[in-house]
Design an enzyme around this catalytic site. Structure first.
Site, PDB file in Angstrom:
ATOM      1  N   CYS A  14      -4.164  -8.799   5.728  1.00 23.37           N
ATOM      2  CA  CYS A  14      -3.868  -7.833   6.261  1.00 23.37           C
ATOM      3  C   CYS A  14      -4.123  -7.900   7.623  1.00 23.37           C
ATOM      4  O   CYS A  14      -5.406  -8.012   8.128  1.00 23.37           O
ATOM      5  CB  CYS A  14      -4.652  -6.607   5.522  1.00 23.37           C
ATOM      6  N   ALA A  60       0.866  -1.285  -0.206  1.00 21.87           N
ATOM      7  CA  ALA A  60      -0.014   0.020   0.107  1.00 21.87           C
ATOM      8  C   ALA A  60       0.779   1.379  -0.068  1.00 21.87           C
ATOM      9  O   ALA A  60       1.894   1.351   0.778  1.00 21.87           O
ATOM     10  CB  ALA A  60      -0.863   0.090   1.242  1.00 21.87           C
TER      11      ALA A  60
END
Ligand SMILES: Cc1cc2nc3c(=O)[nH]c(=O)nc-3n(C[C@H](O)[C@H](O)[C@H](O)COP(=O)(O)O)c2cc1C
Length: 323
Positions: A105, A23
């Site tokens: 995640c 990310a």
């Protein structure tokens, strides 16, 4: 490690060294760079299926690609099987060859929403998501961890479920959710998962050198490795592992990234991404700390490139600056 091509459905990945989804970093320019240096596959950062559903512009921008990116892999994040299926099959993802499902995640907000690593606790839902995404006709891969708690890992069982649900490949980050990003990877868990399934298993976590990649392959018997943070710090790792020749210096690499950013993204994104990437790449360079403030204070691409020149241009003889 032994470098080989990797077959995924009709696709033949040029190498079994993969660049991880990250990310804030694995935008189109970085993916192009990693592929140029030898990475067999690169993923977008995680893209929220809900964000896509609600037509969020920033989320949609994460999907940006061009015809120059030959193999396109989008990582989807979501916990609702119906939404995941709808987004995987939607026109928004029509350019993607591969959909990777984020089941790793660890971030609290994501976990609490039943997304990312929370799916490892709900295998029925995880399976429904894989089966739903498969209906898109695309290649489906999964990225997960070894479990939620360090004392209770179950990567092999989870890998079996992924394969039975129709996944074409699984990447295992060899750490539990509780370990976040620290600690030695659980080689044995990855080894057991590899032994449990017939689909390719990619090993990820803690690879910060060629030797670490060799060790990961030896200990796990995996089909390939996925490199994350070290790919930002030292993108040359892809060339070093795959032996794909690269004559560019660190400065030339960053100048190339700047070019791509200026061509395809706005100035705010360009400055933010280029500063973050440069800061990663200068981490282990001696005598560069004094430029950090100037780097972050740069207010235009021209000014930023000048500072990058000061940091990286003068040391082309630095080991790793050329390969
Ligand atoms: C800044 C950052 C962003 C990340 N973003 C993602 C992401 O979008 N999707 C994902 O599956 N993993 C993400 N990860 C996890 C990495 O892909 C990788 O699994 C993890 O960093 C372990 O590999 P490493 O030890 O080689 O860094 C992220 C990690 C970091 C540090």
């Amino acid at each position: 490690m032994e470098i080989k091509k990797l077959r995924l459905g009709e696709l033949l990945l040029p190498s079994n060294v993969l660049m991880a989804p990250l990310a804030g970093y694995t935008c189109y320019p970085f993916r192009m760079l990693a592929q140029e240096l030898g990475a067999g596959l690169c993923f977008t950062e995680m893209v929220s299926a809900n964000g896509l559903k609600f037509k969020d512009r920033a989320t949609r921008r994460l999907l940006f690609t061009t015809e120059d990116e030959k193999i396109r892999a989008v990582q989807l994040l979501g916990g609702d099987p119906a939404v995941m299926e709808r987004m995987a099959g939607s026109g928004l993802l029509e350019d993607a060859d591969i959909i990777d499902i984020n089941m790793g995640c660890p971030v609290p907000n994501v976990f609490k929403s039943g997304e990312g690593s929370a799916l490892m606790l709900d295998q029925k839902r995880a399976s429904a998501i894989i089966r739903g995404c498969r209906k898109s006709g695309k290649i489906i891969t999964v990225k997960c961890r070894t479990g939620i708690r360090e004392d209770e890992m179950f990567a092999a069982e989870f890998a079996r479920m992924c394969e039975a649900s129709g996944a074409d490949m699984i990447t295992i980050h060899g750490r539990s959710r509780s370990m976040m990003y620290d600690g030695a990877p659980a080689y044995r868990e990855i080894e057991q998962a590899k032994a449990a399934v017939g689909i390719p298993v990619i090993a990820n976590g803690g690879i910060f050198s060629v030797e670490d990649a060799d060790k990961m392959m030896e200990r796990t018997g995996a089909d390939g490795v996925m490199i994350a943070r070290y790919g930002l710090e030292h993108p040359f790792i892809f060339s070093e592992l795959t032996k794909k020749p690269c004559k560019k210096t660190a400065y030339e690499i960053l100048a190339g990234q700047m070019d791509l950013c200026c061509r395809y993204y706005d100035e705010t994104f360009t400055l933010s991404y280029m500063k973050k990437l440069s800061a990663y790449m200068m981490k282990k360079r001696k005598g560069t700390k004094r430029y950090k403030e100037r780097l972050y204070q740069s207010g235009s691409p021209e000014e930023l490139l000048e500072v990058i020149g000061l940091i990286f241009g003068a040391d082309t003889g630095h080991p790793g600056a050329e390969c």
